[in-house]
Structure formats: structure tokens, C-alpha cells
Write an enzyme that holds these catalytic residues in place. Structure first.
Site, PDB file in Angstrom:
ATOM      1  N   GLY A  41       0.822  -1.456  -0.054  1.00 35.04           N
ATOM      2  CA  GLY A  41      -0.253  -0.170  -0.375  1.00 35.04           C
ATOM      3  C   GLY A  41       1.132   0.958  -0.022  1.00 35.04           C
ATOM      4  O   GLY A  41       0.342   2.109  -0.940  1.00 35.04           O
ATOM      5  N   GLU A  95       3.701   3.787   6.335  1.00 35.77           N
ATOM      6  CA  GLU A  95       1.669   2.940   5.823  1.00 35.77           C
ATOM      7  C   GLU A  95       0.900   3.966   4.943  1.00 35.77           C
ATOM      8  O   GLU A  95       1.183   4.612   5.087  1.00 35.77           O
ATOM      9  CB  GLU A  95       1.423   2.935   6.940  1.00 35.77           C
ATOM     10  N   ASP A  99      -5.823   2.293  10.240  1.00 31.62           N
ATOM     11  CA  ASP A  99      -7.581   1.631  10.544  1.00 31.62           C
ATOM     12  C   ASP A  99      -7.709   1.099  12.377  1.00 31.62           C
ATOM     13  O   ASP A  99      -7.468   2.281  13.110  1.00 31.62           O
ATOM     14  CB  ASP A  99      -7.957   0.762   9.781  1.00 31.62           C
ATOM     15  N   LYS A 127      -6.846   7.304   9.641  1.00 33.21           N
ATOM     16  CA  LYS A 127      -9.400   6.685  10.049  1.00 33.21           C
ATOM     17  C   LYS A 127      -8.725   6.491  11.375  1.00 33.21           C
ATOM     18  O   LYS A 127      -8.287   5.503  11.241  1.00 33.21           O
ATOM     19  CB  LYS A 127      -8.685   5.342   8.738  1.00 33.21           C
ATOM     20  N   PHE A 148     -14.060   3.721   3.646  1.00 33.28           N
ATOM     21  CA  PHE A 148     -13.864   2.172   2.652  1.00 33.28           C
ATOM     22  C   PHE A 148     -12.422   3.394   1.898  1.00 33.28           C
ATOM     23  O   PHE A 148     -13.612   3.834   0.568  1.00 33.28           O
ATOM     24  CB  PHE A 148     -13.756   1.061   2.116  1.00 33.28           C
ATOM     25  N   ASP A 155      -5.897  -0.117  -2.139  1.00 36.48           N
ATOM     26  CA  ASP A 155      -6.135  -0.971  -2.796  1.00 36.48           C
ATOM     27  C   ASP A 155      -8.124  -1.766  -2.081  1.00 36.48           C
ATOM     28  O   ASP A 155      -8.277  -1.938  -0.911  1.00 36.48           O
ATOM     29  CB  ASP A 155      -5.788  -2.632  -3.304  1.00 36.48           C
ATOM     30  N   ARG A 161      -5.157   0.194  -6.843  1.00 37.24           N
ATOM     31  CA  ARG A 161      -3.725   1.626  -6.432  1.00 37.24           C
ATOM     32  C   ARG A 161      -3.377   2.143  -7.388  1.00 37.24           C
ATOM     33  O   ARG A 161      -2.774   3.060  -7.112  1.00 37.24           O
ATOM     34  CB  ARG A 161      -2.686   0.280  -6.011  1.00 37.24           C
TER      35      ARG A 161
HETATM   36  P1  IMP Z   1      -5.259  -1.942  10.434  1.00 39.22           P
HETATM   37  O1  IMP Z   1      -4.817  -3.313  11.040  1.00 39.22           O
HETATM   38  O2  IMP Z   1      -6.242  -2.341  11.043  1.00 39.22           O
HETATM   39  O3  IMP Z   1      -4.339  -0.547  11.340  1.00 39.22           O
HETATM   40  O4  IMP Z   1      -5.453  -2.042   8.690  1.00 39.22           O
HETATM   41  C1  IMP Z   1      -4.578  -1.522   8.498  1.00 39.22           C
HETATM   42  C2  IMP Z   1      -4.658  -1.548   7.027  1.00 39.22           C
HETATM   43  O5  IMP Z   1      -6.213  -2.605   5.710  1.00 39.22           O
HETATM   44  C3  IMP Z   1      -4.156  -1.238   6.108  1.00 39.22           C
HETATM   45  O6  IMP Z   1      -2.674  -0.938   5.943  1.00 39.22           O
HETATM   46  C4  IMP Z   1      -4.896  -1.147   4.276  1.00 39.22           C
HETATM   47  O7  IMP Z   1      -3.598  -2.133   3.679  1.00 39.22           O
HETATM   48  C5  IMP Z   1      -5.624  -1.914   5.038  1.00 39.22           C
HETATM   49  N1  IMP Z   1      -7.121  -0.999   5.248  1.00 39.22           N
HETATM   50  C6  IMP Z   1      -7.319  -0.493   6.112  1.00 39.22           C
HETATM   51  N2  IMP Z   1      -8.303   0.200   5.532  1.00 39.22           N
HETATM   52  C7  IMP Z   1      -8.192   0.627   4.630  1.00 39.22           C
HETATM   53  C8  IMP Z   1      -8.971   1.446   3.571  1.00 39.22           C
HETATM   54  O8  IMP Z   1      -9.945   2.152   4.158  1.00 39.22           O
HETATM   55  N3  IMP Z   1      -8.275   1.177   2.334  1.00 39.22           N
HETATM   56  C9  IMP Z   1      -7.596   0.274   1.814  1.00 39.22           C
HETATM   57  N4  IMP Z   1      -7.368  -0.507   2.772  1.00 39.22           N
HETATM   58  C10 IMP Z   1      -7.595  -0.873   3.844  1.00 39.22           C
HETATM   59 MG    MG Z   2      -1.316  -1.713   4.086  1.00 37.85          MG
END
Ligand code: IMP
Ligand code: MG
Length: 171
Positions: A41, A95, A99, A127, A148, A155, A161
């Protein structure tokens, strides 16, 4: 049918990336800095960012896989760890989007065991509404509540992407 709603233009992205690169350059002046891009990403963000950083840096990548559905982080695993010696060096994890924070929390713990001088986070998008960990995002270009997002490296099931702006994906 999936619908793509534009929310951040390439011009706005460019402005913010330059501004974040300037902050990083000021904060790490005179320090041994390694930028660590999280694949896949962050590949576009990191390559734009480094071209506006005005201090010498080194660059490495790591790949994290999570076996959840395509919209969240499930069981996290480092599939391509960095080979670089990170002891006593300043690490900035780059990164695409944070999320829940589980992915970065896992990666930070992984690096803390290797005795770095510091570990901080630079996320293209912060986010925040679904955050479940207490990590702090030290640098971010944009903050969004939820939704999202795709484009600029982000992606959905490996698609979108290549889009130069950020879009809200509605399925
Ligand atoms: P976390 O571990 O929940 O913080 O998620 C992080 C990963 O989830 C990111 O590096 C993305 O790969 C994916 N992700 C979370 N939200 C989104 C989004 O809105 N679009 C695309 N990928 C996301
Ligand atoms: Mg990622």
C-alpha cells in the site's frame, strides 16, 4: 455495482506530501533515519515522500500479510521482513492507512526488539474511528473518520492502487 466517489485530488495530495516531507526533514535533521515502507500500500506514498525530503535517508520495505477479509486486518504476519541493521537508528514506518492500528502495533513490537533509537509512524491517511490500539500516528497527510478508501496505493482486493487520487469505495 461498485461506486467510486472522489474525495482527495492529486493536487491536494501533492501539497500535503510536500508539507509532511518538510516536517520530517526538520525533525530528523542530523539523525540517522531509515524510512520503512509497508508493502504494498505505501509504495506510491513513500516514493513521492522521499523526493521531497531534504536530508539523507535510507529506505527499506517490509511486507505484512493479514489473513482477514479484504477490508480489515486479520491474523498479522511479516512475510518479507527488513534485512537492514536497525539498532541505534531512527525508524519511520511509512504506511498507507491506519485503521484499527493492529498492523502497526505488531510491526512496532517487532522493531522494538531490535533496539532502534526510535520508532515513529508516518501514515498517508489516519482513519481514526475504528482505532483499537493506543499507537500514535506521528505524521499523516489526511485524517478521515471512516469509510473504505482506494487509490494512491490503497487497494480493494488488489484493485484501484493506480488511481492518482483518493476515492471512497461504495459497494
Ligand atoms: P489496521 O491494522 O486495522 O490499522 O489496518 C491497516 C491495513 O488495513 C492497511 O495497511 C490497509 O492495508 C488496510 N486498510 C484499512 N482501511 C483501508 C481502506 O480504507 N482502504 C484500503 N485499505 C485499508
Ligand atoms: Mg497496508
Amino acid at each position: 455495482m461498485a461506486e467510486l466517489i472522489p474525495i482527495i485530488s492529486p493536487e491536494e495530495i501533492q501539497k500535503k506530501v510536500i508539507s509532511v516531507a518538510q516536517h520530517i526533514s526538520t525533525d530528523y535533521e542530523g539523525k540517522d533515519l531509515v524510512l520503512i515502507g509497508m508493502l504494498k500500500g505505501a509504495f506510491i506514498f513513500l516514493s513521492d515522500l522521499v523526493r521531497h525530503v531534504s536530508i539523507p535517508v535510507q529506505i527499506d520495505f517490509l511486507r505484512v500479510s493479514s489473513y482477514g477479509d479484504s477490508m480489515s486486518s486479520g491474523n498479522i504476519k511479516l512475510t518479507h521482513p527488513t534485512q537492514m541493521d536497525v539498532a541505534h537508528r531512527h525508524l519511520l514506518l511509512v504506511e498507507d492507512i491506519v485503521d484499527t492500528g493492529h498492523t502497526l502495533s505488531y510491526v512496532i513490537n517487532h522493531f522494538q526488539l531490535r533496539n532502534p533509537a526510535s520508532v515513529r509512524i508516518c501514515a498517508f491517511i489516519d482513519k481514526h474511528e475504528r482505532r483499537e490500539t493506543d499507537i500514535s500516528v506521528d505524521y499523516s497527510c489526511f485524517t478521515v473518520a471512516d469509510g473504505f478508501l482506494v487509490g494512491y496505493g490503497l487497494d480493494y482486493a488488489e484493485n484501484y492502487r493506480e488511481l492518482p487520487g483518493i476515492f471512497h469505495l461504495k459497494i
